[in-house]
Design a protein around this motif. Structure first.
Motif, PDB file in Angstrom:
ATOM      1  N   PHE A   1      -1.517 -41.770   8.452  1.00  0.00           N
ATOM      2  CA  PHE A   1      -2.020 -43.135   8.361  1.00  0.00           C
ATOM      3  C   PHE A   1      -0.988 -44.036   7.685  1.00  0.00           C
ATOM      4  N   GLY A   2      -0.452 -44.949   8.484  1.00  0.00           N
ATOM      5  CA  GLY A   2       0.525 -45.903   7.985  1.00  0.00           C
ATOM      6  C   GLY A   2       0.368 -47.221   8.719  1.00  0.00           C
ATOM      7  N   GLU A   3       1.446 -47.967   8.809  1.00  0.00           N
ATOM      8  CA  GLU A   3       1.380 -49.297   9.427  1.00  0.00           C
ATOM      9  C   GLU A   3       0.861 -49.240  10.863  1.00  0.00           C
ATOM     10  N   ALA A   4       1.338 -48.255  11.638  1.00  0.00           N
ATOM     11  CA  ALA A   4       0.939 -48.176  13.045  1.00  0.00           C
ATOM     12  C   ALA A   4      -0.555 -47.884  13.190  1.00  0.00           C
TER      13      ALA A   4
ATOM     14  N   LYS B   1      -1.591 -58.658  19.672  1.00  0.00           N
ATOM     15  CA  LYS B   1      -0.460 -58.608  18.744  1.00  0.00           C
ATOM     16  C   LYS B   1      -0.510 -57.368  17.864  1.00  0.00           C
ATOM     17  N   GLU B   2      -1.710 -57.000  17.394  1.00  0.00           N
ATOM     18  CA  GLU B   2      -1.833 -55.820  16.540  1.00  0.00           C
ATOM     19  C   GLU B   2      -1.609 -54.529  17.310  1.00  0.00           C
ATOM     20  N   PHE B   3      -2.121 -54.452  18.544  1.00  0.00           N
ATOM     21  CA  PHE B   3      -1.841 -53.263  19.364  1.00  0.00           C
ATOM     22  C   PHE B   3      -0.338 -53.147  19.620  1.00  0.00           C
ATOM     23  N   GLN B   4       0.323 -54.271  19.892  1.00  0.00           N
ATOM     24  CA  GLN B   4       1.771 -54.243  20.121  1.00  0.00           C
ATOM     25  C   GLN B   4       2.513 -53.806  18.867  1.00  0.00           C
ATOM     26  N   ARG B   5       2.049 -54.259  17.707  1.00  0.00           N
ATOM     27  CA  ARG B   5       2.670 -53.830  16.452  1.00  0.00           C
ATOM     28  C   ARG B   5       2.483 -52.328  16.254  1.00  0.00           C
ATOM     29  N   SER B   6       1.318 -51.825  16.613  1.00  0.00           N
ATOM     30  CA  SER B   6       1.060 -50.397  16.489  1.00  0.00           C
ATOM     31  C   SER B   6       2.007 -49.592  17.377  1.00  0.00           C
ATOM     32  N   VAL B   7       2.162 -50.025  18.620  1.00  0.00           N
ATOM     33  CA  VAL B   7       3.064 -49.341  19.559  1.00  0.00           C
ATOM     34  C   VAL B   7       4.505 -49.394  19.046  1.00  0.00           C
TER      35      VAL B   7
END
Length: 353
Positions: free
Chosen positions: A234-237, A258-264
């Motif tokens: 569990f981290g930023e992604a 935007k959040e899904f893209q940041r996760s990827v």
């Protein structure tokens, strides 16, 4: 935890009634029972080295799950739990710290079996193992572990549409010592699932507040923290993934994208491949809902490229949802849609047979 009763587990259904949480007296009773019985054990003497060996094995299985999905090697995890680890629980211990650690680690392993079943869409089996894991956490008097398991139960209830129950279980995961004694990283994990539960229950303002607290908790995590191995993923992604799911369920598709893209972008895909595939599936779905079908096809194509060797019901469901979304465009003669739909159909035909 009898592995020979798997047929009974498979025949059972997911039970909403079983989501009723025991009161504090139940938790206290199990802790007291474990304390009363700790000096009544017989047989082999279990020491710190044995505990370290079990912890290492649990971490190995956890990393395999993160890489390959819950449908891979679960039988081996169950076998280890019901043979080696159950034997340790019936043994004597060199000291009380080893005893408590062994019960906590057994709880983590039972949780892992439940999580693997959940990931593979075997929800009744998952629910039963989560219940076993909660009991072991109570016997170990390990409040943060109990929070971790309750968080998984809330996540499952969210996915299955039992929204009010999900909120109640998520709130229980944050209660008292469960949140207070947890590491910052684990606090963030249980907190963001609470946000998801609030979002699907229509409590938008409360969900937004929970997201902010989860972000603050993760920001407080440092490399030197004394934290359990179960939260290594569990981290930023991961926070971005769960945040995106929350925003999606609140109807904010732009922010969810935007959040899904940041996760990827921030995930180590080679290590956390299963979740990477699921995230790509969810991102494509949000892009399609936003009218960006060409962009969605590119995202979904990347997801299918990464599917090889993944055994996960959630990943398979993402492909089924993909085909459902593509069905609206099949008659429009869009080449990328037709090619992707054929790939998805071939994938499902291969994994469903």
């Amino acid at each position: 935890m009898d592995v020979e009763r798997r047929s009974v587990l498979r025949a059972a259904g997911y039970s909403v009634a079983a989501l009723t949480l025991p009161d504090q007296a139940w938790w206290d009773q199990l802790t007291e029972r474990s304390a009363r019985h700790r000096n009544l054990k017989s047989g082999r003497l279990v020491g710190a080295g044995d505990l370290d060996a079990v912890r290492e094995t649990v971490q190995l299985f956890t990393r395999i799950d993160q890489r390959r999905g819950g449908g891979h090697a679960r039988a081996a995890v169950v076998q280890y739990l019901t043979s080696d680890v159950t034997g340790y629980l019936r043994a004597s211990y060199t000291d009380d710290g080893v005893r408590q650690g062994m019960f906590s680690t057994a709880g983590e392993l039972a949780y892992l079996v439940g999580w693997m079943a959940f990931d593979n869409s075997e929800h009744a089996i998952a629910q039963r193992y989560f219940a076993v894991a909660v009991k072991l956490a109570a016997e170990a008097n390990d409040a943060p572990l109990a929070a971790h398991i309750l968080r998984a139960m809330a996540h499952q209830a969210v996915d299955l549409g039992h929204h009010r129950h999900a909120v109640r279980i998520a709130e229980a995961s944050l209660d008292g010592r469960r949140y207070r004694d947890a590491s910052p990283r684990e606090r963030s994990l249980i907190g963001v699932v609470h946000a998801r539960a609030l979002a699907v229950d229509g409590q938008r303002a409360a969900a937004s507040r929970a997201l902010l607290r989860a972000e603050t908790d993760l920001a407080a995590a440092t490399a030197g923290d004394d934290e359990p191995g179960r939260v290594f993923f569990f981290g930023e992604a991961s926070l971005a993934h769960e945040t995106a799911c929350t925003l999606r369920d609140m109807g904010d598709l732009t922010s969810a994208t935007k959040e899904f893209q940041r996760s990827v972008r921030t995930r180590k895909a080679a290590t956390f491949t299963r979740t990477h595939v699921v995230t790509l599936g969810y991102l494509g779905a949000v892009q399609a809902r936003s009218g960006n079908i060409e962009e969605a096809c590119g995202t979904w194509s990347e997801a299918l490229d990464t599917m090889d060797g993944i055994h996960s019901g959630r990943a398979r469901q993402a492909v089924r949802d993909m085909r459902s979304s593509l069905s609206v465009y099949r008659a429009k003669g869009i080449r990328s849609v037709a090619e992707l739909d054929n790939r998805a159909a071939r994938y499902l035909a291969a994994v469903d047979r």
